[in-house]
Design an enzyme around this catalytic site. Structure first.
Site, PDB file in Angstrom:
ATOM      1  N   HIS A 171      19.738  55.825  24.703  1.00 17.23           N
ATOM      2  CA  HIS A 171      19.293  55.642  26.090  1.00 17.23           C
ATOM      3  C   HIS A 171      17.774  55.763  26.134  1.00 17.23           C
ATOM      4  CE1 HIS A 171      20.180  59.908  25.426  1.00 17.23           C
ATOM      5  NE2 HIS A 171      19.255  60.192  26.336  1.00 17.23           N
ATOM      6  N   HIS A 188      14.439  56.459  28.503  1.00 13.35           N
ATOM      7  CA  HIS A 188      13.975  57.079  29.743  1.00 13.35           C
ATOM      8  C   HIS A 188      12.813  56.289  30.333  1.00 13.35           C
ATOM      9  CE1 HIS A 188      16.137  60.955  29.233  1.00 13.35           C
ATOM     10  NE2 HIS A 188      16.070  60.610  27.955  1.00 13.35           N
ATOM     11  N   ASN A 228      18.783  59.736  35.999  1.00 11.69           N
ATOM     12  CA  ASN A 228      18.998  60.919  35.179  1.00 11.69           C
ATOM     13  C   ASN A 228      19.522  62.019  36.087  1.00 11.69           C
ATOM     14  OD1 ASN A 228      18.642  63.346  33.667  1.00 11.69           O
ATOM     15  ND2 ASN A 228      17.135  62.305  32.399  1.00 11.69           N
TER      16      ASN A 228
END
Length: 193
Positions: free
Chosen positions: A147, A149, A77
């Site tokens: 997406h 995490h 990230n």
């Protein structure tokens, strides 16, 4: 801090200090790299400029790619919550978990497991926050490209910095983190070890 018994307003550190105005108690830690995120620089406006579609076209170091699979890839990230915060992203530009194929779901799960193993092995993470925000109303910064995490956590990692200072401390440059995780990611196209 507790309020005085006389009902007077709570005094903040710095109130009454010479050279400080009331309410100017917070110290400032400068994180100018975050301004691009705040201003929306590079924020996707469609599939043609979606960062998750563009990243696989870059070399691993430039794109912060940790590992590539057949249907998904793992990438750090750019604005991490904690050191080692990465995401597992399908190559296909789809917005919703229900849009994934069975192969994509399986590889996303496998990559997530591998990410947890690798981050634990190199950083000693005590736990993880794993999740995805589906849609902008649910907090997805890039809602059009799914997406997931994977945020490593350590006992006591929520100290005074994020709570009081509204600042996160990251002890390593992203490119160094990417190199460390990539070097420890097991070979294989499905992220399995």
């Amino acid at each position: 801090m507790t309020a005085p018994d006389d009902g007077a307003p709570l005094a903040m550190p710095g109130d009454g200090d010479p050279g400080r105005s009331p309410g100017e108690a917070f110290e400032h830690l400068w994180t100018p790299y975050r301004m691009a995120y705040i201003r929306g620089v590079g924020r996707a406006t469609g599939a043609h400029d979606c960062p998750f579609c563009l990243i696989p076209q870059q070399d691993d170091e430039e794109g912060l790619v940790v590992a590539r699979g057949r249907t998904v890839f793992a990438v750090l990230n750019l604005y991490p919550y904690n050191a080692g915060h990465l995401m597992v992203v399908p190559y296909r530009h789809v917005p919703d978990y229900t849009d994934l194929t069975a192969d994509e779901v399986a590889e996303m799960g496998s990559f997530t497991q591998t990410a947890m193993r690798v981050v634990r092995s190199v950083s000693g993470a005590h736990g993880f926050n794993i999740g995805m925000n589906q849609g902008s109303v649910a907090g997805a910064g890039i809602a059009d490209h799914l997406h997931q995490h994977a945020v490593p956590r350590w006992g006591g990692d929520t100290n005074f910095m994020p709570v009081i200072g509204l600042t996160r401390v990251l002890p390593q440059v992203l490119r160094e983190t990417r190199a460390l995780l990539a070097a420890n990611w097991p070979a294989g196209d499905a992220g399995e070890d």
